[in-house]
Motif scaffolding. Sequence first.
Motif, short mmCIF file in Angstrom:
data_model
loop_
_atom_site.label_atom_id
_atom_site.label_comp_id
_atom_site.label_asym_id
_atom_site.label_seq_id
_atom_site.Cartn_x
_atom_site.Cartn_y
_atom_site.Cartn_z
N ASP A 196 0.80 -1.23 0.00
CA ASP A 196 0.00 0.00 0.00
C ASP A 196 0.84 1.29 0.00
N PHE A 197 2.07 1.22 -0.42
CA PHE A 197 2.94 2.39 -0.51
C PHE A 197 3.21 3.05 0.86
N ASN A 224 8.14 1.65 -3.25
CA ASN A 224 8.43 3.06 -2.93
C ASN A 224 9.34 3.12 -1.70
N ASP A 225 9.84 4.34 -1.43
CA ASP A 225 10.80 4.51 -0.35
C ASP A 225 10.21 4.13 1.01
N ASN A 226 8.97 4.55 1.25
CA ASN A 226 8.41 4.29 2.59
C ASN A 226 8.28 2.80 2.87
N SER A 252 14.60 0.36 -4.25
CA SER A 252 13.41 1.16 -3.97
C SER A 252 13.07 2.04 -5.17
N PHE A 253 11.90 2.66 -5.10
CA PHE A 253 11.46 3.63 -6.10
C PHE A 253 11.06 4.92 -5.37
N ASP A 254 11.11 6.01 -6.06
CA ASP A 254 10.74 7.37 -5.63
C ASP A 254 11.98 8.27 -5.56
#
Length: 336
Positions: A196-197, A224-226, A252-254
């Motif tokens: 869920d990001f 994503n990063d989180n 990671s992405f973002d």
Amino acid sequence: MRKKLAVLTAMTLALSMSCIGASADEDLITIGFAQVGHESDWRTASTQSCQDVFTEENGYDLQFVDCDNDSATQLEAVRNFIEQDVDYIIIDPIVSTGWDEVLTECEEAGIPVIIIDRTIDDSDKYAAWVGSNFTTEGLACGEWLKVYAEAKGIEEINALVIEGTTGSSAAIGRTEGFQEIADREGWTILDSQDGDFTQTGGQEIMESYIKSYEGQFNVVICQNDNEAFGAMDAMTAAGISYGVDGDVILVSFDACTAGLEYVQSGDINADFECNPLAAPFVEEVIQQLEAGETPETTIYMEEHWYVNEDIIETITVDGAEQSMTVVTDEIVEAQY
Ligand code: AHR
């Protein structure tokens, strides 16, 4: 409301005269923005980008709704904007389907819609989209991993994927892009679940992966990063080492500020940027529409791929050579 005012002024001189003493607010362009929520650092930067650009000083009245990752709330927000007869509606669609009906309502109300970030798959009733190519991000991640594993002498990839929100184009594109390379290279994807990001989502999924797959995985891909921060907490708690000097390659992405700090420290091996600063491009679209011009319907954000180690300079993604950038203090400081 500036648009309505212009129409009425053309209709009757008497009404236009009544507008002479009207407040300056009536000259503002009103914008309704139905934002996904506040799930990530990326989202905070995206919201800030819109709030920085669409200010009263710049000539805008921004109505902002945080939809808290709830599609029903987002549809309701758009319908409320129609009710308020705003001049433009900006939507960052939580999921990519279920849009045609409400976008038809916007069209019938004569309100141009601009989509940012995530895409809509089941309607083209919008003036422009500004965002990222999520499939390219996933492909880049896979192509980098292939070259990186070769450089490190790693022969077998057993990956765990922590996906973003199910049904979001960001998760769909990144999953498909990475899967394409995994299939081509014969890698094993042990599991791929929705985090869920969020940091909590990333941590929970990683904790359950550790229970099911401890000792079996050497790559963790967080969309994503989180999620990556949560996965790091879970692996640290379980005594699993990750990053440049660890047993597990963490991707990671973002590439938000905190994500890049972890790339610089070597905790995250690579971070594939998703640029959230779309608002200046959205403003350009609005100004073109105001001038009666036809804007570009598809506008891609510029993005970079970041790493800790200076061992791979370029990768080839979909036939195009792309640079891998080693994170420096200057890059971290300039990031969002
Ligand atoms: O749609 C963009 C994605 O949504 C970002 O990768 C993520 O951080 C955000 O929540």
